[in-house]
Write a protein that holds these residues in place. Structure first.
Motif, short mmCIF file in Angstrom:
data_model
loop_
_atom_site.label_atom_id
_atom_site.label_comp_id
_atom_site.label_asym_id
_atom_site.label_seq_id
_atom_site.Cartn_x
_atom_site.Cartn_y
_atom_site.Cartn_z
N THR A 159 10.19 2.69 -8.01
CA THR A 159 10.83 2.02 -6.89
C THR A 159 12.14 1.38 -7.32
N ALA A 209 4.72 2.92 -10.05
CA ALA A 209 5.35 2.70 -8.74
C ALA A 209 6.45 1.65 -8.84
N THR A 250 0.84 -1.19 0.00
CA THR A 250 0.00 0.00 0.00
C THR A 250 0.87 1.25 0.00
N VAL A 251 0.47 2.22 -0.78
CA VAL A 251 1.15 3.51 -0.80
C VAL A 251 0.14 4.56 -0.39
N ARG A 252 0.47 5.33 0.64
CA ARG A 252 -0.42 6.41 1.08
C ARG A 252 -0.02 7.70 0.39
N LEU A 253 -0.96 8.32 -0.30
CA LEU A 253 -0.71 9.58 -0.98
C LEU A 253 -1.70 10.62 -0.48
N GLU A 287 8.70 8.92 8.64
CA GLU A 287 8.41 9.07 7.21
C GLU A 287 7.96 10.50 6.90
#
Length: 137
Positions: A34, A30, A2-5, A73
């Motif tokens: 990455t 992504a 999961t990527v939180r934006l 982060e």
């Protein structure tokens, strides 16, 4: 994974995907981004999370559901987002002095000090400390 934006980040990614049809999805973008970052690790200054980092909530965030990893982060993202501005202020207000450099370098505090929302008492105390250490506050 999961990527939180943030909303702004999601909009920027959507605009990028519209302009670059080579990537048919965020997942494809992504993956390439990455792998590119991993291959350039020697040329990009990264701020790795230490092995002492835990999934626990830092004591100075007793009323928010943020883990220490998430805090690091946020604090290590470039620039000064609203979330980072708030977190720096909270750190200076509620964290123990000796633990602050473990989360963020003093140079980062000095760089963004003018933009932080702090009580007069906290601002005066930190302005004095930063001045004493040779930073313009």
């Amino acid at each position: 994974m999961t990527v939180r934006l943030s909303t702004a980040e999601r909009a920027a990614v959507a605009a990028y995907l519209r302009q670059n049809p080579l990537f048919d999805s965020f997942s494809a973008l992504a993956r390439v981004a990455t792998l590119s970052l991993i291959n350039q690790a020697g040329t990009i200054q990264l701020n790795p999370v230490s092995f002492t980092t835990t999934a626990k909530r830092p004591h100075f965030l007793w009323d928010y559901d943020l883990t220490e990893t998430h805090v690091r982060e946020i604090l290590h993202t470039p620039g000064l987002s609203a979330q980072k501005r708030w977190l720096l202020g909270r750190l200076l207000t509620a964290a123990r002095f000796e633990e602050i450099p473990a989360f963020v370098p003093i140079t980062e505090i000095a760089r963004h000090f003018h933009a932080l929302r702090l009580s007069a008492k906290v601002r005066t105390r930190w302005a004095y400390a930063l001045h004493h250490w040779g930073y313009d506050a």
